[in-house]
Motif scaffolding. Structure first.
Motif, PDB file in Angstrom:
ATOM      1  N   LYS A 167     -30.746  81.084   3.691  1.00  0.00           N
ATOM      2  CA  LYS A 167     -30.090  82.292   4.181  1.00  0.00           C
ATOM      3  C   LYS A 167     -29.533  82.103   5.598  1.00  0.00           C
ATOM      4  O   LYS A 167     -29.581  83.009   6.429  1.00  0.00           O
ATOM      5  CB  LYS A 167     -31.026  83.495   4.117  1.00  0.00           C
ATOM      6  N   VAL A 200     -23.748  74.439   0.612  1.00  0.00           N
ATOM      7  CA  VAL A 200     -23.804  75.851   0.227  1.00  0.00           C
ATOM      8  C   VAL A 200     -25.141  76.172  -0.435  1.00  0.00           C
ATOM      9  O   VAL A 200     -25.749  77.218  -0.153  1.00  0.00           O
ATOM     10  CB  VAL A 200     -22.623  76.209  -0.700  1.00  0.00           C
ATOM     11  N   GLY A 254     -26.121  81.310   7.581  1.00  0.00           N
ATOM     12  CA  GLY A 254     -24.678  81.314   7.386  1.00  0.00           C
ATOM     13  C   GLY A 254     -23.925  80.381   8.315  1.00  0.00           C
ATOM     14  O   GLY A 254     -22.891  79.837   7.957  1.00  0.00           O
ATOM     15  N   ILE A 255     -24.450  80.193   9.535  1.00  0.00           N
ATOM     16  CA  ILE A 255     -23.765  79.354  10.528  1.00  0.00           C
ATOM     17  C   ILE A 255     -24.790  78.402  11.119  1.00  0.00           C
ATOM     18  O   ILE A 255     -25.923  78.789  11.382  1.00  0.00           O
ATOM     19  CB  ILE A 255     -23.162  80.215  11.646  1.00  0.00           C
ATOM     20  N   ARG A 288     -27.632  76.512   2.227  1.00  0.00           N
ATOM     21  CA  ARG A 288     -27.388  77.748   2.973  1.00  0.00           C
ATOM     22  C   ARG A 288     -27.949  78.955   2.223  1.00  0.00           C
ATOM     23  O   ARG A 288     -28.550  79.844   2.816  1.00  0.00           O
ATOM     24  CB  ARG A 288     -25.894  77.945   3.236  1.00  0.00           C
ATOM     25  N   LEU A 289     -27.742  78.991   0.914  1.00  0.00           N
ATOM     26  CA  LEU A 289     -28.275  80.085   0.105  1.00  0.00           C
ATOM     27  C   LEU A 289     -29.800  80.076   0.113  1.00  0.00           C
ATOM     28  O   LEU A 289     -30.435  81.132   0.200  1.00  0.00           O
ATOM     29  CB  LEU A 289     -27.741  79.999  -1.326  1.00  0.00           C
TER      30      LEU A 289
END
Length: 128
Positions: free
Chosen positions: A33, A26, A35-36, A29-30
């Protein structure tokens, strides 16, 4: 400590490891940016793979530990298999996550040895 209590220790520690590895995914991912998937980001791809490897191996080992406990195996057997497996997972995550590559290799060997030991111990308890 009973065999079931020993299993509980290893389940709890491995749950914490999976949560930690998920948090790393996570965080990446942050940062990226994305998401998938991994969006082509090497660090995110690595974090995803480390988490994936843990989620592929941990459930099998925990099922093995539970099986041993249900078959009334000694708590010592649970500690040997659970301790080796968990140490292997920790070393693997550290080595795969950008640490020293030998830790990844040792971690995977401990993981496999623990899984093979669990299989052998379960068969021993069933047929002995």
């Amino acid at each position: 400590m009973t065999s079931m209590q020993a299993v509980g220790v290893y389940i709890a520690v491995n749950i914490l490891l999976v949560v930690y590895l998920a948090i790393r995914v996570v965080s990446q991912r942050l940062r990226t940016k994305v998401g998938i998937g991994d969006g082509g980001d090497e660090k995110l791809g690595l974090a995803i793979r480390v988490h994936g490897n843990a989620t592929e191996n941990i459930p099998v080992a925990m099922a093995g530990l539970l099986s041993l406990a249900f078959l009334s195996a000694p708590a010592l057997w649970i500690h040997i298999a659970g301790g080796a497996f968990t140490l292997g997972r920790l070393l693997h995550a550290f080595g795969f996550g950008g640490g020293v590559i030998i830790f990844r290799q040792i971690g995977m060997m401990l993981t496999w040895l623990a899984l093979l030991g669990l299989a052998g111990a379960i068969l021993w308890q069933v047929f002995a």
